[in-house]
Design a protein around this motif. Sequence first.
Motif, PDB file in Angstrom:
ATOM      1  N   ASP A 182      13.806 -22.501 -12.365  1.00 36.35           N
ATOM      2  CA  ASP A 182      12.588 -23.215 -12.740  1.00 36.35           C
ATOM      3  C   ASP A 182      11.533 -22.254 -13.288  1.00 36.35           C
ATOM      4  N   SER A 183      10.932 -21.440 -12.444  1.00 34.34           N
ATOM      5  CA  SER A 183       9.909 -20.495 -12.882  1.00 34.34           C
ATOM      6  C   SER A 183       9.907 -19.295 -11.955  1.00 34.34           C
ATOM      7  N   ALA A 184       9.291 -18.205 -12.414  1.00 31.76           N
ATOM      8  CA  ALA A 184       9.281 -16.967 -11.648  1.00 31.76           C
ATOM      9  C   ALA A 184       8.491 -17.117 -10.357  1.00 31.76           C
ATOM     10  N   VAL A 185       8.868 -16.343  -9.357  1.00 33.25           N
ATOM     11  CA  VAL A 185       8.086 -16.263  -8.127  1.00 33.25           C
ATOM     12  C   VAL A 185       6.743 -15.607  -8.460  1.00 33.25           C
ATOM     13  N   ARG A 186       5.673 -16.135  -7.932  1.00 37.86           N
ATOM     14  CA  ARG A 186       4.321 -15.636  -8.256  1.00 37.86           C
ATOM     15  C   ARG A 186       4.023 -14.382  -7.409  1.00 37.86           C
ATOM     16  N   ILE A 187       4.674 -13.309  -7.776  1.00 36.98           N
ATOM     17  CA  ILE A 187       4.603 -12.080  -6.992  1.00 36.98           C
ATOM     18  C   ILE A 187       3.178 -11.537  -6.949  1.00 36.98           C
TER      19      ILE A 187
ATOM     20  N   ARG B 276       0.813  -1.219   0.000  1.00 38.40           N
ATOM     21  CA  ARG B 276       0.000   0.000   0.000  1.00 38.40           C
ATOM     22  C   ARG B 276       0.847   1.269   0.000  1.00 38.40           C
ATOM     23  N   GLU B 277       2.091   1.186   0.439  1.00 34.82           N
ATOM     24  CA  GLU B 277       2.945   2.374   0.386  1.00 34.82           C
ATOM     25  C   GLU B 277       3.093   2.873  -1.043  1.00 34.82           C
ATOM     26  N   ARG B 278       3.083   1.957  -1.996  1.00 36.81           N
ATOM     27  CA  ARG B 278       3.228   2.342  -3.393  1.00 36.81           C
ATOM     28  C   ARG B 278       1.913   2.342  -4.157  1.00 36.81           C
ATOM     29  N   LEU B 279       0.975   1.480  -3.749  1.00 42.41           N
ATOM     30  CA  LEU B 279      -0.269   1.366  -4.477  1.00 42.41           C
ATOM     31  C   LEU B 279      -1.399   1.042  -3.515  1.00 42.41           C
ATOM     32  N   PRO B 280      -2.434   1.881  -3.468  1.00 40.57           N
ATOM     33  CA  PRO B 280      -3.475   1.696  -2.465  1.00 40.57           C
ATOM     34  C   PRO B 280      -4.523   0.657  -2.834  1.00 40.57           C
ATOM     35  N   PHE B 281      -4.330  -0.056  -3.948  1.00 37.78           N
ATOM     36  CA  PHE B 281      -5.338  -1.008  -4.409  1.00 37.78           C
ATOM     37  C   PHE B 281      -4.763  -2.425  -4.486  1.00 37.78           C
ATOM     38  N   PRO B 282      -4.371  -3.013  -3.369  1.00 34.66           N
ATOM     39  CA  PRO B 282      -3.720  -4.329  -3.419  1.00 34.66           C
ATOM     40  C   PRO B 282      -4.623  -5.439  -3.925  1.00 34.66           C
ATOM     41  N   GLY B 283      -5.935  -5.354  -3.638  1.00 32.05           N
ATOM     42  CA  GLY B 283      -6.843  -6.391  -4.106  1.00 32.05           C
ATOM     43  C   GLY B 283      -7.002  -6.361  -5.615  1.00 32.05           C
ATOM     44  N   ILE B 284      -7.260  -5.174  -6.167  1.00 35.11           N
ATOM     45  CA  ILE B 284      -7.384  -5.023  -7.618  1.00 35.11           C
ATOM     46  C   ILE B 284      -6.093  -5.457  -8.294  1.00 35.11           C
ATOM     47  N   LEU B 285      -4.979  -5.044  -7.730  1.00 39.93           N
ATOM     48  CA  LEU B 285      -3.674  -5.421  -8.271  1.00 39.93           C
ATOM     49  C   LEU B 285      -3.520  -6.941  -8.281  1.00 39.93           C
ATOM     50  N   GLY B 286      -3.959  -7.596  -7.208  1.00 39.40           N
ATOM     51  CA  GLY B 286      -3.803  -9.040  -7.100  1.00 39.40           C
ATOM     52  C   GLY B 286      -4.610  -9.820  -8.108  1.00 39.40           C
ATOM     53  N   TYR B 287      -5.685  -9.216  -8.635  1.00 41.74           N
ATOM     54  CA  TYR B 287      -6.512  -9.899  -9.622  1.00 41.74           C
ATOM     55  C   TYR B 287      -6.184  -9.517 -11.062  1.00 41.74           C
ATOM     56  N   LEU B 288      -5.788  -8.258 -11.295  1.00 47.11           N
ATOM     57  CA  LEU B 288      -5.695  -7.759 -12.662  1.00 47.11           C
ATOM     58  C   LEU B 288      -4.288  -7.490 -13.163  1.00 47.11           C
TER      59      LEU B 288
ATOM     60  N   THR C 255      -0.850  -7.693 -14.809  1.00 42.42           N
ATOM     61  CA  THR C 255      -0.291  -8.634 -15.789  1.00 42.42           C
ATOM     62  C   THR C 255       1.105  -9.102 -15.388  1.00 42.42           C
ATOM     63  N   HIS C 256       1.491  -8.846 -14.181  1.00 38.68           N
ATOM     64  CA  HIS C 256       2.761  -9.230 -13.543  1.00 38.68           C
ATOM     65  C   HIS C 256       3.987  -9.179 -14.471  1.00 38.68           C
ATOM     66  N   PRO C 257       4.286  -7.981 -15.051  1.00 38.31           N
ATOM     67  CA  PRO C 257       5.507  -7.862 -15.858  1.00 38.31           C
ATOM     68  C   PRO C 257       6.776  -8.102 -15.047  1.00 38.31           C
ATOM     69  N   CYS C 258       6.687  -7.901 -13.721  1.00 36.48           N
ATOM     70  CA  CYS C 258       7.858  -8.144 -12.871  1.00 36.48           C
ATOM     71  C   CYS C 258       8.313  -9.598 -12.945  1.00 36.48           C
ATOM     72  N   GLU C 259       7.390 -10.502 -13.237  1.00 31.74           N
ATOM     73  CA  GLU C 259       7.738 -11.917 -13.255  1.00 31.74           C
ATOM     74  C   GLU C 259       8.450 -12.325 -14.539  1.00 31.74           C
ATOM     75  N   LEU C 260       8.402 -11.491 -15.582  1.00 31.45           N
ATOM     76  CA  LEU C 260       8.976 -11.882 -16.866  1.00 31.45           C
ATOM     77  C   LEU C 260      10.491 -12.051 -16.804  1.00 31.45           C
ATOM     78  N   HIS C 261      11.134 -11.326 -15.890  1.00 34.91           N
ATOM     79  CA  HIS C 261      12.595 -11.405 -15.798  1.00 34.91           C
ATOM     80  C   HIS C 261      13.052 -11.737 -14.387  1.00 34.91           C
ATOM     81  N   CYS C 262      12.191 -12.375 -13.631  1.00 31.16           N
ATOM     82  CA  CYS C 262      12.568 -12.810 -12.281  1.00 31.16           C
ATOM     83  C   CYS C 262      13.738 -13.785 -12.371  1.00 31.16           C
ATOM     84  N   LYS C 263      14.782 -13.570 -11.585  1.00 29.55           N
ATOM     85  CA  LYS C 263      15.982 -14.419 -11.645  1.00 29.55           C
ATOM     86  C   LYS C 263      15.679 -15.878 -11.325  1.00 29.55           C
ATOM     87  N   ARG C 264      14.572 -16.131 -10.651  1.00 29.21           N
ATOM     88  CA  ARG C 264      14.221 -17.502 -10.316  1.00 29.21           C
ATOM     89  C   ARG C 264      13.932 -18.330 -11.572  1.00 29.21           C
ATOM     90  N   ILE C 265      13.626 -17.671 -12.699  1.00 26.41           N
ATOM     91  CA  ILE C 265      13.374 -18.384 -13.952  1.00 26.41           C
ATOM     92  C   ILE C 265      14.599 -19.197 -14.363  1.00 26.41           C
TER      93      ILE C 265
END
Length: 400
Positions: A44-49, A17-29, A31-41
């Motif tokens: 195996d696969s990206a962390v499901r942030i 919430r410090e950065r975005l006041p809509f955590p629920g909407i964010l959690g559903y909608l 498109t998680h671009p942060c996961e495209l280059h997660c080092k965990r890939i």
Amino acid sequence: VQLTREGRYREALQKVRERLPFPGILGYLCTHPCELHCKRIDDDSAVRIRDIKRFLAEWEPGPPRHILDKAPARQEQAAVVGGGPAGLLAAHDLARLGLRVTLLERETELGGCLVSKIPAWRLPRRVVDRDLSVVEALGIEVRTGVALGREVALDDLRDEFGAVLLLPGLPGGLALLHSVGDGLRRTVRDTLWADPLTCETGIPGLFAAGAAVSGPCTTIEALAFGRRAAESAFRHLTRGALAAGREPVRPPGLLWTLKIDEPERQRRQRSPVMLQPFNEPLTEEGAREEAERCLDCDCRLCVGECEFLGRHCASPRELARKVKVAPDDQATLKMVYSCNLCSLCETVCPEDLNTGERLAEARREAVRRGGGPPPQHKPTLEFYRAGIGPTFRLLMPEPG
């Protein structure tokens, strides 16, 4: 993610919430671009942030604990046209900056595409209502059923408010071009024209962003547009330079690369699918297991270059935690006062992070709390006070 791993869900949710006041909407909608280059890939696969954030929003018991602290109230006023994602975040940011904000929406309720275009099987209405309750909690004035160019004229808004932000979404932008027309420039795509960096429209005090300018965009992109427009409006109202020091519209290159090649990365990535019902939420056990997979990446360039940082921490983040956990501890104070404030950390940091300035602020806080400066500084301070006091004067002739 790290706080979730430790089971500190409340702190983790407030960190979102410090950065975005809509955590629920964010959690559903999102498109998680942060996961495209997660080092965990690489493993195996990206962390499901995205799904971890959704777990946090669903976990919260009782009414939402929105972050409502604001800067001191100011006299300047801003109007935000459009109650969709971009307008909502812009109104939120301006209100927390201390401005008097009025949010205008042509429909009878806030939400824009969140309630009119996205079906409940993709985004439950209860999630939208819960997140949007922050608008009333912040004291933002809301006027629904008000269409610009129909119930209110653009010139009247500009007379009433020091800054006007046009964030009505794609359909609203098209309607504005037809209903207002004069003075508003349009692009070859039949959208509102605005400077991509500053959101200026060419009309003083009038800013535009979001899908009304860019064309179709994702929810997370719309939120980013709203934040950019709000910063420009605030700078305009406080007579700041609109373009100085702004982040580029497109983010800079990543600080790391993946070991696997691009075809393999694409095979391993979790592509966002928005035209299907939302997936099952993570359980508490699943969220913590997913968080355990995080590699907690950092580059540590400053630690390798700076003798002080290398002696006291493995990363600036670890140093910050030390100061936050025990600010009055003598060992912590000694460490805080050991930095030379030379800015070497900022020079080598790809993100221009000045850890020394953070430590300088920690020193100021130590003084405010009565814990600093340390006793070893007393002789230096006395020498300084004597030098600027009435006892001594140093008089020298001009050279030659």
